[in-house]
Design a protein around this motif. Structure first.
Motif, short mmCIF file in Angstrom:
data_model
loop_
_atom_site.label_atom_id
_atom_site.label_comp_id
_atom_site.label_asym_id
_atom_site.label_seq_id
_atom_site.Cartn_x
_atom_site.Cartn_y
_atom_site.Cartn_z
N PRO A 41 0.83 -1.21 0.00
CA PRO A 41 0.00 0.00 0.00
C PRO A 41 0.86 1.26 0.00
O PRO A 41 1.88 1.34 0.67
CB PRO A 41 -0.79 -0.12 1.31
CG PRO A 41 0.06 -0.97 2.19
CD PRO A 41 0.79 -1.91 1.29
N ARG A 43 -0.80 4.40 0.22
CA ARG A 43 -1.64 5.41 0.87
C ARG A 43 -2.18 4.82 2.17
O ARG A 43 -2.27 3.61 2.32
CB ARG A 43 -2.80 5.83 -0.04
CG ARG A 43 -2.38 6.48 -1.35
CD ARG A 43 -1.82 7.88 -1.12
NE ARG A 43 -1.51 8.55 -2.37
CZ ARG A 43 -0.34 8.48 -3.00
NH1 ARG A 43 0.62 7.72 -2.47
NH2 ARG A 43 -0.13 9.11 -4.12
N LEU A 44 -2.56 5.71 3.08
CA LEU A 44 -3.03 5.22 4.38
C LEU A 44 -4.47 4.73 4.36
O LEU A 44 -4.87 3.93 5.20
CB LEU A 44 -2.84 6.29 5.45
CG LEU A 44 -3.58 7.64 5.32
CD1 LEU A 44 -5.00 7.57 5.86
CD2 LEU A 44 -2.81 8.71 6.06
N PHE A 45 -5.26 5.17 3.37
CA PHE A 45 -6.68 4.77 3.34
C PHE A 45 -6.86 3.27 3.18
O PHE A 45 -7.64 2.66 3.92
CB PHE A 45 -7.43 5.53 2.25
CG PHE A 45 -8.88 5.15 2.16
CD1 PHE A 45 -9.79 5.58 3.13
CD2 PHE A 45 -9.35 4.35 1.13
CE1 PHE A 45 -11.12 5.22 3.07
CE2 PHE A 45 -10.68 3.99 1.06
CZ PHE A 45 -11.57 4.42 2.04
N PRO A 46 -6.18 2.60 2.24
CA PRO A 46 -6.33 1.13 2.15
C PRO A 46 -5.90 0.42 3.44
O PRO A 46 -6.50 -0.60 3.80
CB PRO A 46 -5.42 0.76 0.97
CG PRO A 46 -5.23 2.00 0.20
CD PRO A 46 -5.29 3.11 1.19
N ALA A 48 -6.13 1.65 6.53
CA ALA A 48 -7.20 1.86 7.50
C ALA A 48 -8.38 0.94 7.21
O ALA A 48 -8.99 0.37 8.13
CB ALA A 48 -7.65 3.32 7.47
N LEU A 49 -8.71 0.76 5.93
CA LEU A 49 -9.81 -0.12 5.54
C LEU A 49 -9.50 -1.57 5.91
O LEU A 49 -10.39 -2.30 6.37
CB LEU A 49 -10.03 0.00 4.03
CG LEU A 49 -11.43 -0.39 3.50
CD1 LEU A 49 -12.50 0.47 4.14
CD2 LEU A 49 -11.44 -0.28 1.98
N LEU A 52 -9.94 -2.25 9.70
CA LEU A 52 -11.29 -2.09 10.25
C LEU A 52 -11.89 -3.41 10.75
O LEU A 52 -12.47 -3.45 11.85
CB LEU A 52 -12.21 -1.45 9.20
CG LEU A 52 -13.56 -0.95 9.68
CD1 LEU A 52 -13.40 0.07 10.80
CD2 LEU A 52 -14.36 -0.36 8.53
N THR A 102 -2.89 -0.17 14.52
CA THR A 102 -3.53 0.50 13.38
C THR A 102 -2.84 1.82 13.06
O THR A 102 -2.60 2.14 11.89
CB THR A 102 -5.03 0.73 13.68
OG1 THR A 102 -5.67 -0.53 13.87
CG2 THR A 102 -5.70 1.47 12.54
N MET A 106 -0.94 2.68 9.57
CA MET A 106 -1.33 3.82 8.74
C MET A 106 -0.18 4.81 8.56
O MET A 106 -0.11 5.51 7.55
CB MET A 106 -2.54 4.52 9.37
CG MET A 106 -3.81 3.68 9.35
SD MET A 106 -5.16 4.43 10.31
CE MET A 106 -5.42 5.95 9.40
N GLY A 465 -1.05 12.89 6.46
CA GLY A 465 -1.53 12.03 7.55
C GLY A 465 -0.49 11.66 8.58
O GLY A 465 -0.85 11.18 9.66
#
Length: 496
Positions: A41, A43-46, A48-49, A52, A102, A106, A465
């Motif tokens: 990855p 980016r941090l969004f994937p 974080a997803l 979850l 987490t 991230m 971020g």
């Protein structure tokens, strides 16, 4: 104290979804980590997803515990009985592990993007997943065999993450860490072998019923204690800690300081509670060493020239606060009220330190990346361009200093109350001295950062971020003091 760790029979069976939640928290981190190695990855969004479902599984276990009380799982594999349990303390430690894990995950894409360590850095993801799974298993295990397997898995993953940088200094620090960890494991195994050979039990609940004060239990406790103290970097067995953090990547340092060393301390308290239920000498020896650790760690941090040395040395002193509480946690001579206050203060201090220390390492990592300087003097003038990173460092420091209304303040207040009730005045003085020393080395950092006469430097912009993630951890440690009744209520429910 044993009931606080959930070493008793459960009344109700776990809900159906708890079995799946247990599987998720133990297996998903490894699976997601392996995916990260092959589909890195950026980016941090994937990230974080992906985290979850793990957070959701932890929340489901806590909901089930609040509904039915202690949760227990038991299996017989090839004649070996393996046991897990989930109580209030397990839930708190699992939450801290998942939150910090987490945040570190991230933070990692931005850190790797800016430092550009090479293709081998992708193996950081599976190692991080193994580390989180092993930590989760330690909080849940109630037999010596599972605890040992999880402890070794955690240690090997931590060493592997350190060695990934490939730098000569990192390899040297990593090999020293590995050798000392193996020595600690050997001492732990010798203690377990004594217990198994004499009482024939590996299950902690069964050991509670059969262990009696004797030379065997004392020698086993000494071996297990020495091994776990070495792994936890408790004073004076902390010599390996600073070189490890000086050469580790920032997310690795954050995970190690916040979680890895706490796992060995968790096991030490639990196992000594079984083997030394009425001990006086051993807890007091640890407390005196803790007082020395507070002063020694504070002085080393105050005189440190490197940012990472300062933060790593402060960990030695902060662990001293936890060591000082040992006489109030172990032994039957302590009155119920001081013992209860010390129990709450101990775990609140541990949780607050975990969040604040991870935030501090991330803030320091951001400062080093942005300025290209690793020394404290190299921070001169950074307040003009990096105010948010310095703010994060300051908020995290509030918790470490124990200023209101942070978790550090609430925890130290509880510990000081217990110490005053039991007239441990030297320990009270040590805590106050530690607070002053923490303030001294923290304000030393700000002294250079706000030097307006320093020349202007070129700064590398941080990835999106990186500061925000560290800020969330620092604010969480701060808010934990205001909302301390919530984790303490869950902690007190351990004897429901």
């Amino acid at each position: 104290m044993i009931w606080r760790f959930g070493l008793y029979e459960s009344t109700f069976e776990p809900q159906w979804y708890s079995h799946w939640a247990l599987l998720a928290i133990l297996v998903l981190p490894i699976f997601i980590g392996l995916l990260g190695a092959f589909f890195t990855p950026r980016r941090l969004f994937p990230v974080a997803l992906a985290c979850l479902p793990i957070l959701l599984a932890g929340a489901l276990l806590i909901v089930d515990y609040l509904q039915v009380g202690l949760l227990r799982w038991q299996w017989d594999i090839a004649g070996v009985e393996l046991s897990l349990r989930f109580n209030g303390l397990s839930g708190l430690m699992l939450m801290i592990t998942q939150w910090v894990g987490t945040a570190a995950a991230m933070y990692t894409p931005g850190h790797l993007q800016l430092t550009n360590p090479g293709k081998h850095a992708r193996w950081l993801w599976p190692l991080m997943g193994v580390l989180i799974s092993a930590l989760s298993l330690i909080w849940l295990a109630v037999d010596l065999l599972t605890l040992y397997a999880a402890l070794e898995l955690m240690g090997l993953a931590a060493v592997g993450m350190l060695l990934l940088s490939g730098k000569p200094d990192a390899l040297k620090a990593g090999m020293r860490y590995l050798l000392l960890a193996l020595v600690g494991s050997l001492a732990y195994l010798l203690g377990v072998a004594l217990l198994l050979g004499y009482w024939g039990e590996l299950d902690l609940k069964s050991l509670v019923e059969v262990v009696e004060p004797s030379p065997v239990s004392w020698v086993a406790a000494a071996l297990i204690g020495a091994g776990l103290a070495l792994k936890a970097a408790l004073f004076p067995l902390h010599g390996w800690l600073t070189p490890v953090h000086e050469n580790a990547w920032t997310p690795v340092s954050a995970l190690h300081a916040a979680l890895v060393i706490k796992a060995s301390l968790f096991m030490l308290i639990m196992l000594w509670g079984i083997l030394l239920p009425d001990a006086l000498f051993a807890p007091r020896l640890v407390a005196w060493l803790g007082m020395l650790a507070i002063v020694w760690g504070g002085l080393i941090a105050w005189r440190a020239e490197s940012l990472k040395t300062l933060v790593a040395s402060s960990t030695v002193g902060q662990l001293g606060y936890l060591m000082v509480a040992f006489p109030l946690l172990l032994g039957s001579a302590v009155s119920p009220l001081p013992g209860a206050l010390a129990w709450e203060g101990f775990w609140l201090q541990l949780m607050g330190h975990s969040l604040a220390k991870a935030a501090m390492f991330m803030a320091v990592g951001n400062l080093i990346i942005a300025t290209g300087e690793s020394s404290i003097k190299g921070l001169a003038g950074t307040s003009r361009r990096l105010p948010l990173s310095l703010l994060i460092f300051g908020i995290a420091s509030v918790t470490l200093m124990g200023l209101p209304p942070s978790a550090g303040f609430t925890a130290k207040w509880l510990l000081l109350q217990a110490m005053v009730m039991t007239q441990q005045w030297v320990a009270v003085a040590a805590l106050l001295i530690g607070t002053l020393l923490t303030a001294a080395y923290v304000f030393r950092v700000f002294r250079y950062s706000f030097d307006e006469t320093a020349p202007r430097h070129q700064y590398q912009p941080l990835a999106p971020g990186m500061d925000l993630i560290a800020l969330c951890l620092a604010l969480a440690a701060f808010a934990l003091g205001l909302l301390a009744h919530l984790p303490l209520a869950l902690l007190q429910g351990g004897g429901a």
